[in-house]
Design an enzyme around this catalytic site. Structure first.
Site, mmCIF file in Angstrom:
data_model
loop_
_atom_site.group_PDB
_atom_site.id
_atom_site.type_symbol
_atom_site.label_atom_id
_atom_site.label_comp_id
_atom_site.label_asym_id
_atom_site.label_seq_id
_atom_site.Cartn_x
_atom_site.Cartn_y
_atom_site.Cartn_z
ATOM 1 N N VAL A 1 0.843 -1.199 0.000
ATOM 2 C CA VAL A 1 0.000 0.000 0.000
ATOM 3 C C VAL A 1 0.876 1.247 0.000
ATOM 4 C CG1 VAL A 1 -1.734 1.312 1.276
ATOM 5 C CG2 VAL A 1 -1.921 -1.179 1.123
ATOM 6 N N PRO B 1 10.752 0.074 9.169
ATOM 7 C CA PRO B 1 11.869 -0.835 9.478
ATOM 8 C C PRO B 1 12.288 -1.682 8.285
ATOM 9 C CG PRO B 1 10.189 -0.905 11.190
ATOM 10 C CD PRO B 1 9.601 -0.146 10.050
ATOM 11 N N ASP C 1 -7.105 3.022 5.160
ATOM 12 C CA ASP C 1 -8.174 2.180 5.699
ATOM 13 C C ASP C 1 -8.778 2.706 7.004
ATOM 14 O OD1 ASP C 1 -8.027 0.368 3.593
ATOM 15 O OD2 ASP C 1 -6.443 -0.783 4.577
#
Length: 516
Positions: free
Chosen positions: A33, A53, A114
């Site tokens: 995404v 990360p 989302d």
């Protein structure tokens, strides 16, 4: 007092095109995404920083190519100091909310993937063609439907729309340079408006430097844009609307007798499965000789790109297929009457659920006998290109090819299950759940391998695999990119048993892991 102004409807979004060039956009997250957000930001020429990360393969590439700045760690509050916009794409909803709250305090626009209530704005389903960008928003209510709406809008655009905009932009710049007086702005605008409203978009897209010089000279000499004539060999005589080009109409009217007495040539060509390299040599030659190509709606762009003449596309949408077919017949007869070489370009092979026979009979009734150039059919070659041999010794000794809808739109009649048969169903993925129920009724086992083969032969071809029991859920998670077909049988997994194959998707998409 009578009302003369519209009342606002409410519930919408303020649609703007944000100038992001050289602006700092911070993206928190390193998955697929986030990769999509990064791509959109880079296309807007933004300076992109990613904090995560780890990175997915696409973002690893962009970091190594120095397209983005990557901080290999978790988000820190200080990351917001230089951000003009923040996009979060992480699975930690609490952290997304904390970042969004910080952004709101600092008045930094933020989007949290989302989590709609945290977003100052939403991303839309977009179509990009050079300088043209079309965006569709459903205000977060139905993003998947937005994709479908966007595809329908894009498919209705004349070919070359983006190029036409770039060419007009070049001409507009040259006119402003030649006539920079502020008091002449209205004249410039009026002249360009007439040009944009009068000329077919396809022909604006074909303008070259010499043509633009002619138009610039017409402006300088104060000639009406409708009076400008482009040399006959520079452009097609007709636009996608089917009407003769106004800029060439005078040249057409010079030779009416020749156009009336010549008899046209009709060629029915199969476009195959998507890759222009998989067209037959004869198909290539015929397309080069064509004066006009009447093309199916789903012919892939790479095939259309090799065509140099006008392309008239059938707008075959559900509910208007008959009208679209009649429109193609009408246009074909018009061009044949002018003595043109008319190529009817059909997807796959014209005689495999392609209505090729019906078209031959129609034109025969009007005095034209069609030449036929077969094409590779997706029923056999589509699965093959995606690693599914529809016959394999000791596994499948027969193939049954069915259409997903008969003439009345009903599902096909399927014989009882036979273990050594591969079943291929065309034009039925949108009715997949009904097809599955139909096969269950015919005693097909729940664990039978099933694959959805999408856009076979195209650069973005994909195979989604499952079983009769799982395939509906798998496709619901992975989505579907038309056109596609259904393959059921034990030959499906002979060469691969990966749940999903698609080099454009991150392997974690929808939780579907690929072993390839």
């Amino acid at each position: 007092m009578s009302q003369t102004f519209r009342d606002p409807q409410g519930g919408g979004s303020l649609i703007v095109a944000w100038q992001a060039k050289s602006r700092s956009i911070l993206i928190v997250g390193g998955g697929s995404v986030a990769a999509g957000r990064v791509f959109n930001a880079l296309e807007a020429d933004a300076c992109v920083t990613v904090v995560a990360p780890e990175l997915c393969p696409e973002l690893e590439y962009r970091a190594s190519a120095k397209q983005i700045t990557w901080h290999p760690r978790k988000f820190e509050d200080g990351d917001l100091k230089t951000a003009d916009m923040v996009l979060t794409a992480i699975g930690d909803a609490a952290e997304s909310r904390r970042i969004a709250d910080l952004c709101h305090t600092l008045r930094i626009p933020v989007n949290a993937a989302d989590i709609n209530d945290l977003c100052d704005f939403w991303f839309m389903s977009t179509h990009r063609d050079h300088s043209v960008q079309i965006a569709v928003s459903t205000n977060s209510k139905a993003p998947r439907l937005a994709n479908r709406i966007r595809r329908q809008i894009a498919s209705a655009l004349p070919r070359g729309t983006g190029l036409a905009v770039d060419k007009i932009g070049n001409l507009r710049k040259r006119i402003r340079e030649a006539d920079s007086k502020p008091e002449n702005s209205k004249r410039r605008m009026t002249w360009l408006t007439q040009l944009c409203d009068y000329w077919p978009i396809e022909q604006l897209a074909k303008l070259d430097n010499d043509n633009i010089d002619l138009l610039l000279d017409a402006y300088v000499q104060n000639h009406d844009p409708q009076s400008v004539h482009i040399p006959n060999d520079a452009m097609s005589l007709s636009s996608s609307s089917g009407m003769p080009s106004p800029v060439l109409r005078g040249q057409m009217e010079d030779t009416p007798a020749v156009m009336e007495t010549r008899k046209g040539r009709l060629v029915l060509v199969g476009a195959g499965v998507g890759d222009p390299e998989l067209l037959t040599v004869r198909a290539h030659n015929v397309l080069k000789q064509a004066d006009i190509v009447l093309a199916d709606k789903l012919i892939p762009e790479p095939v259309l790109d090799i065509i140099k003449c006008e392309i008239y596309t059938a707008r075959k949408f559900p509910g208007v297929a008959t009208e679209a077919q009649e429109d193609l017949y009408r246009r074909g007869l018009e061009e044949l009457a002018k003595g043109k070489c008319v190529v009817r370009l059909k997807q796959g092979d014209p005689f495999v659920y392609g209505r090729g026979g019906e078209e031959i009979l129609f034109f025969r009734q009007h005095g034209y006998e069609a030449e036929v150039v077969p094409g590779l059919t997706s029923a056999i070659n589509g699965p093959g290109l995606c690693g599914i041999p529809v016959t394999h010794r000791g596994v499948a000794d027969q193939v049954l090819v069915l259409s997903g809808a008969n003439r009345n739109g009903d599902l096909p009649t399927v014989p009882s299950y036979l273990a050594t048969r591969t079943l291929v169903i065309l034009m039925a993925v949108k009715r997949l759940s009904q097809v599955v129920e139909l096969l269950r009724d015919r005693d097909f086992p729940a664990d039978l391998p099933v694959a959805i083969v999408e856009r076979a032969g195209c650069a973005d071809q994909r195979t989604v695999r499952g079983t009769l029991e799982t395939i509906v859920d798998v496709v619901e998670q992975a989505g579907h990119n038309a056109p596609g077909l259904i393959v059921a049988g034990h030959a499906v997994n002979l060469l691969s048993n990966a749940a999903i194959q698609d080099h454009f998707l991150d392997p974690t998409t929808s939780g579907l892991q690929s072993t390839e």
